[in-house]
Design an enzyme around this catalytic site. Structure first.
Site: not given
Ligand SMILES: *Cc1c(COP(=O)(O)O)cnc(C)c1O
Length: 367
Positions: A173, A201, A230
């Site tokens: 990330s 991602h 996302k």
């Molecule tokens: C954003 C993210 C999460 C958490 O997801 P949310 O739905 O925002 O709680 C978990 N793992 C990774 C790699 C992320 O980038």
């Protein structure tokens, strides 16, 4: 509670103080922050779908779900989305969670118990780390994407433990690089381990699933976690695997059981957004290739890290961009070891806008 103020003062001194900035527009490539318009290069809304909404979804389902899934908060629309997500990830089953954070914490701590072994990439997302911390299994952190060291650990330690889990982000990330999934897949088989992939991602960016990039198909020892917040533009998360896995999580996973289920209107909207993904994903891929050529920053995803020496430098560069109308917040310790700007692209950015950003960055880079 003076010690809290003291700690905050220290954070400010070290350039590590964080504060919230508030948007007065919906999420998008153009946002208004503190009354000023910015070109946004910081969002995980990779396909520009976050501002999408359909009144129909609210009309049909309402906003609230009223209970957890196991009480009376399980709607037909939840199951429809789960079937669709399982299909897209090529697994037997999928199970919705209220967030990626809760999915990761829940899955790892539910599956990995005392007597088990967890092997975790050093750059894994905080939620995976917290899942490991909550588990009573033994944990070993391996150097980032270093499958040689991982294999060495497996060959030495695997036999001493009952079950073994290899845990990794697919797309990391903060660096935007991709885990060596082919090798990890092979190690899972050779050492009888379960591979837990966090595809937050990758979903809707690299493809429907990052495994697709490698021509790999998930088997019964592969678990894929994805987020809806996302690229898919809504909120929530899902865990893909076998029917047995879903059944087990429904019975045992505390972050699934003890929380209100996802708002059905959001679930409905997610299904609508999914229809738009293929076309938008193509545009995003085009932008990624363009920005890679333009900047020379190596990335395999929509995340482009621009590394700098110190937290102060990152903050300064981010402020300069802010003054010039670009929204690119600095990422500093403890989120990452090395401070940086984290530039994220979306399908909505134009080549002109990407050039504008890059020219402004070049004008303000130190040295
Ligand atoms: C954003 C993210 C999460 C958490 O997801 P949310 O739905 O925002 O709680 C978990 N793992 C990774 C790699 C992320 O980038």
């Amino acid at each position: 509670m003076d010690w809290i103020e003291e700690e905050l003062r220290k954070l400010r001194e070290m350039g590590l103080y964080r504060e919230l900035r508030s948007l007065s527009t919906p999420q998008g490539k153009k946002i208004v922050v503190n009354g000023r318009e910015f070109l946004n290069f910081s969002s995980n809304d990779y396909l520009g779908l976050a501002k999408n909404y359909s009144c129909e979804c609210f009309k049909q389902w309402g906003a609230g779900s009223g209970a957890s899934r196991l009480v009376c908060g399980n709607f037909k629309i939840h199951e429809k989305l789960e079937n669709r997500l399982a299909e897209l990830k090529k697994t037997e089953s999928s199970l919705l969670f209220s967030s990626g954070y809760m999915a990761n914490v829940g899955v790892i701590s539910t599956l990995a118990k005392e007597g088990d072994l967890i092997l975790s990439d050093e750059l894994n997302h905080a939620s995976l780390i917290d899942g490991c911390r909550l588990s009573k299994a033994r944990k070993i952190v391996y150097p980032h994407c270093d499958t040689e060291t991982l294999e060495l650990i497996l060959s030495k330690e695997r036999k001493k433990h009952r079950h073994c889990f290899i845990v990794t982000d697919t797309v990391f990330s903060m660096d935007g690089d991709i885990a060596p999934l082919e090798k990890l897949f092979r190690l899972k088989d050779e050492y009888d381990a379960v591979l837990i992939l966090d595809d937050a991602h990758g979903t809707g960016v690299i493809g429907w699933s990052t495994l697709d990039l490698f021509g790999l198909k998930p088997d019964e020892k592969t678990i894929i976690i994805g987020t809806l917040g996302k690229a898919l533009g809504t909120f929530g998360a899902f865990v893909c695997g076998t029917n047995t896995l879903s059944e087990y999580l429904i019975n045992r996973c505390r972050t699934f059981i003890f929380t209100t289920s996802l708002p059905p209107a959001i679930v409905c909207q997610t299904l609508k957004n999914i229809e738009k993904v293929p076309e938008k994903m193509k545009r995003l891929q085009k932008n990624i290739n363009f920005f890679k050529e333009l900047t020379g920053i190596s990335s395999q995803s929509a995340i482009f890290p621009l590394l700098v020496e110190t937290p102060e430098e990152a903050v300064k560069l981010s402020q300069k961009l802010y003054q010039n109308g670009f929204f690119v917040p600095a990422i500093r310790p403890p989120t990452v070891k090395q401070s940086r700007l984290r530039i994220t692209l979306t399908s909505e950015h134009t080549e002109e806008e990407m050039k504008l950003l890059w020219n402004t960055i070049k004008n303000h880079l130190p040295g």
